[in-house]
Design an enzyme around this catalytic site. Structure first.
Site, short mmCIF file in Angstrom:
data_model
loop_
_atom_site.label_atom_id
_atom_site.label_comp_id
_atom_site.label_asym_id
_atom_site.label_seq_id
_atom_site.Cartn_x
_atom_site.Cartn_y
_atom_site.Cartn_z
N ARG A 157 0.86 -1.18 0.00
CA ARG A 157 0.00 0.00 0.00
C ARG A 157 0.89 1.23 0.00
O ARG A 157 1.46 1.61 1.01
CB ARG A 157 -0.89 -0.03 1.25
N HIS A 174 -3.50 4.40 4.85
CA HIS A 174 -4.66 3.51 4.95
C HIS A 174 -5.90 4.17 4.35
O HIS A 174 -6.62 3.57 3.56
CB HIS A 174 -4.88 3.15 6.41
N TYR A 226 4.05 4.86 11.42
CA TYR A 226 4.36 3.43 11.59
C TYR A 226 5.23 2.84 10.47
O TYR A 226 5.50 1.65 10.48
CB TYR A 226 3.07 2.61 11.73
#
Length: 386
Positions: A272, A276, A285
Site C-alpha cells: 500500500r 490507509h 508506523y
C-alpha cells in the site's frame, strides 16, 4: 478408580489405530517464493492483447485512485482507501471473472469493481455517504462493498455453494486484506468452503499492514497462503505487483473452482503505497525508505518495461492510455462535483421487501417531523418577507 482396580487384573486400554492423514499436504503447499511472470522466461507465452488491456486498466486505475483521493480533499468524499501500488491485483481480480461470476469486494476494492465495469460514481457512493450501496449487486454481480473486515467471505461461500447445488456455472471471487485474515469470519469461510468444495476463490491482498499493524504482529505462519493447508485446499503465493502473474494464478484458481475442484486461497504480495485512508498518517508506523523501495516494484512500471521491451508498447500507446485515463477522471470529477438529491425516506425503502410494522411506524414519525420542519420553514420565510 485406577486401571489396576478395574475388574480383571489383566485389563489394559486398547491403543487407538495408527493415525493417517487423509490428505497429502504437499500438493496444497504454496511455492517457497511468490510466483512471477514479468522479467522471466514465462513472459514468452504472454497474450499481447491481454497484456495491453491490463496495462490500460492499470493506468486508468492509478488515475482513478488519484482522482478519488483528490475528491476527499475537496469534501466530495468522506473517506477513500487508496489502492495505489495494488492496481495489478485489483485489475486482475476483475478481469479473470466471467459475466455470470460474482465479485465480493472489501471496502478497499472499489477499483476492482470499476475494472469489472461498475460506474465509478456508483462505486464511490458508499464512501460519499449517500447510500450503503450505490449500485444493484444482482445487475453487476458485485456484492456490496464490505466495510466490516472479512464478513463478505462467508457470504461468498454461501452464494457459491448455493450456485453449485442449483447446477449454475458460477464462481465467487472473495477479496480480503491481510488484516482480514485475523478475523474469525476468514477461518469459518475457508473451513466451510473446503468441506463443501464450494466454487470460490479467496484472494488475499497482503499489502503489509492492517492499518498500522505489520504482518509480523498478525501471524507467525510462513505465509498467509500456508493457512490453506489446514483447511484442505491449495494455497498459492504470487507477486501481487506482477499483473501477468496475478492474472495467471487467479485464472487457474477460477478454472479449478468451475470444474468442481473446490476452493483455492491465493495470497498476493503487494504494498500500500499511500496511507490507509485520507484519515491516516502512515509516517507514524513506516519509514520513507520502505515506501521508496517498493516504488521500484511499481506494477505499472513492471508491465510497461515488459511491453516496451517486447515492442508491444511505444510512446504513442503510453500516451493513449494516459489520455483515456484523464478522460475518465474528468468525467468522474464533473459528476462527483454535482450535489446529490437525497430523500430521507429512502432510509426505509430497501430494508425489507415488505416493510415491518415497526419500520412503517418509524417512517411515519420521520415523515411527520419533515412535514413539521417544512411548515416551520414556510412560516419563517413568510415572516421574513413582511
Amino acid at each position: 478408580m485406577t486401571v489396576q482396580e478395574l475388574p480383571g487384573a489383566s485389563y489394559r486400554p486398547t491403543p487407538p489405530p495408527a493415525w493417517r492423514p487423509r490428505t497429502d499436504p504437499a500438493p496444497l503447499l504454496p511455492d517457497p517464493e511468490p510466483y512471477r511472470v514479468l522479467g522471466t522466461d514465462a513472459a514468452d507465452r504472454l497474450d499481447p492483447d491481454l497484456m495491453l488491456r491490463l496495462y490500460a486498466e492499470l493506468v486508468r486505475g492509478r488515475r482513478y485512485n488519484a482522482q478519488a483521493t483528490a475528491l476527499t480533499k475537496q469534501g466530495r468524499l468522506a473517506v477513500y482507501p487508496s489502492t495505489v501500488g495494488q492496481e495489478a491485483s485489483e485489475v486482475a481480480a476483475a478481469l479473470v471473472l466471467q459475466e455470470q461470476d460474482w465479485l465480493f469486494p472489501s471496502y478497499r476494492d472499489t477499483l476492482a469493481a470499476v475494472a469489472r465495469g461498475l460506474d465509478p460514481v456508483q462505486a464511490l457512493t458508499l464512501l460519499r455517504g449517500d447510500w450503503h450501496t450505490g449500485y444493484d449487486p444482482h445487475e453487476h454481480r458485485i456484492a456490496p462493498l464490505c466495510t466490516p473486515l472479512a464478513t463478505q467471505l462467508p457470504h461468498a461461500v454461501g452464494l457459491a455453494h448455493a450456485a453449485r447445488l442449483k447446477g449454475d456455472d458460477v464462481v465467487a471471487l472473495a477479496m480480503v486484506g491481510d488484516g482480514g485474515t485475523s478475523e474469525g469470519d476468514f477461518h469459518e469461510a475457508l473451513n466451510f468452503a473446503a468441506v463443501w468444495q464450494a466454487p470460490v476463490v479467496f484472494f488475499v491482498q497482503n499489502n503489509g499492514f492492517a492499518i498500522s499493524v505489520p504482518l509480523a504482529k498478525q501471524t507467525a505462519a510462513p505465509s498467509l497462503a500456508h493457512k490453506a493447508v489446514g483447511y484442505g485446499m491449495p494455497g498459492r503465493l504470487v507477486d501481487g505487483n506482477d499483473a501477468a502473474a496475478v492474472h495467471e494464478v487467479l485464472s487457474d484458481a477460477i478454472r479449478r473452482a468451475r470444474s468442481g475442484g473446490g476452493p483455492t486461497l491465493v495470497e498476493a504480495i503487494t504494498y500500500r503505497m499511500e496511507a490507509h485512508t485520507n484519515a491516516d498518517d502512515a509516517t507514524r508506523y513506516r519509514g520513507d525508505g520502505e515506501v521508496e523501495a517498493w516504488r521500484e516494484h511499481d506494477p505499472i512500471l513492471l508491465l510497461e518495461r515488459e511491453l516496451t521491451g517486447r515492442g508491444l508498447l511505444d510512446e504513442d500507446g503510453i500516451r493513449a492510455a494516459k489520455e483515456a485515463a484523464e478522460t475518465m477522471a474528468a468525467r468522474l470529477r464533473e459528476r462527483m462535483n454535482a450535489d446529490p438529491v437525497l430523500d430521507p425516506m429512502d432510509l426505509f425503502a430497501h430494508v425489507y421487501a415488505e416493510q415491518t410494522t415497526q419500520l412503517r411506524e418509524q417512517a411515519e414519525m420521520l415523515r411527520a417531523e419533515l412535514d413539521a420542519d417544512a411548515a416551520s420553514d414556510a412560516v419563517s420565510d413568510a415572516e421574513g418577507e413582511r
